[in-house]
Motif scaffolding. Structure first.
Motif, mmCIF file in Angstrom:
data_model
loop_
_atom_site.group_PDB
_atom_site.id
_atom_site.type_symbol
_atom_site.label_atom_id
_atom_site.label_comp_id
_atom_site.label_asym_id
_atom_site.label_seq_id
_atom_site.Cartn_x
_atom_site.Cartn_y
_atom_site.Cartn_z
ATOM 1 N N GLU A 49 -2.505 -2.070 5.610
ATOM 2 C CA GLU A 49 -3.407 -1.370 4.703
ATOM 3 C C GLU A 49 -3.061 0.118 4.671
ATOM 4 O O GLU A 49 -2.894 0.739 5.707
ATOM 5 N N ILE A 50 -2.971 0.643 3.469
ATOM 6 C CA ILE A 50 -2.689 2.070 3.258
ATOM 7 C C ILE A 50 -3.859 2.655 2.477
ATOM 8 O O ILE A 50 -4.301 2.061 1.489
ATOM 9 N N LYS A 51 -4.327 3.811 2.903
ATOM 10 C CA LYS A 51 -5.388 4.511 2.170
ATOM 11 C C LYS A 51 -4.818 5.821 1.644
ATOM 12 O O LYS A 51 -4.279 6.621 2.417
ATOM 13 N N VAL A 52 -4.932 6.009 0.320
ATOM 14 C CA VAL A 52 -4.427 7.215 -0.324
ATOM 15 C C VAL A 52 -5.428 7.657 -1.387
ATOM 16 O O VAL A 52 -5.737 6.889 -2.303
ATOM 17 N N LYS A 53 -5.929 8.882 -1.252
ATOM 18 C CA LYS A 53 -6.798 9.491 -2.267
ATOM 19 C C LYS A 53 -7.901 8.560 -2.763
ATOM 20 O O LYS A 53 -8.062 8.341 -3.963
ATOM 21 N N GLY A 54 -8.652 7.992 -1.838
ATOM 22 C CA GLY A 54 -9.770 7.143 -2.224
ATOM 23 C C GLY A 54 -9.401 5.748 -2.687
ATOM 24 O O GLY A 54 -10.237 5.012 -3.207
ATOM 25 N N ARG A 55 -8.157 5.381 -2.511
ATOM 26 C CA ARG A 55 -7.699 4.042 -2.886
ATOM 27 C C ARG A 55 -7.203 3.323 -1.633
ATOM 28 O O ARG A 55 -6.598 3.921 -0.761
#
Length: 188
Positions: A49-55
């Motif tokens: 899982e990757i989290k980037v800018k609210g995604r």
């Protein structure tokens, strides 16, 4: 937080690790390495899982083998409650020159068994796919050997940059949307 399932197609097992058909797994590994996350083995695949800018981008490497990828894709869409509009499938494509990427919002399976199974399991052709060109540099009747064959030294030298470009396109899909990503990355 908006979630996306990034279904990176390939075949499990060391004998397939460096083959053309495993480009999806290679893109997944590039994304995971860039974002310093690792995969865990879950039901029907390995996930990260990757989290980037609210995604949130859920990377899936199905353990069902290429031709049965749809089962894993359907399972994880349902488990994570991700709408099919937020699915991106990454796969190889014989009809595109090596290293060229094409993103589409829907379409036929183009003879690709992994896409065919996903289409069958989801009962729709309306899902985004990022196709990585592997070219069709093989003799008649040698297609299976070609897609399950390893990259040439020339291709291997170019792969890292092309994998980075695919990884950028995946994040752009979630952050900038399908149309903007198509305009930025298609045929690049």
């Amino acid at each position: 937080m908006k979630k996306y399932l990034i279904a990176c197609l390939g075949n499990i097992g060391g004998e397939y690790a460096h083959t053309r058909h495993n480009i999806g797994f290679m893109v997944a590994d590039t994304l995971a390495k860039t974002h310093n996350v690792s995969f865990s083995t879950e039901k029907l695949g390995d996930l990260a899982e990757i989290k980037v800018k609210g995604r949130t981008f859920i990377l899936l490497k199905p353990s069902t083998y290429m031709n049965l990828s749809g089962k894993a894709v359907r399972y994880w869409l349902e488990k994570e409650k991700i709408p099919v509009e937020n699915l991106l499938v990454i796969t190889d494509d014989l009809n595109i020159p090596f290293g060229t990427i094409r993103l589409k919002g829907k379409g036929s399976d183009g003879g690709h068994n992994g896409l065919k199974d996903i289409q069958s399991q989801l009962n729709t052709q309306n899902y985004a796919r990022l196709r990585f060109g592997i070219s069709s540099n093989f003799e008649t009747g040698k297609q299976i050997n070609y897609v399950l064959g390893e990259w040439t030294p020339e291709e291997q030298a170019l792969l890292p940059e092309r994998l980075e470009k695919c990884a950028e396109a995946v994040l752009s899909y979630g952050l900038a949307g399908l149309q903007n990503t198509m305009n930025t990355f298609n045929n690049k």
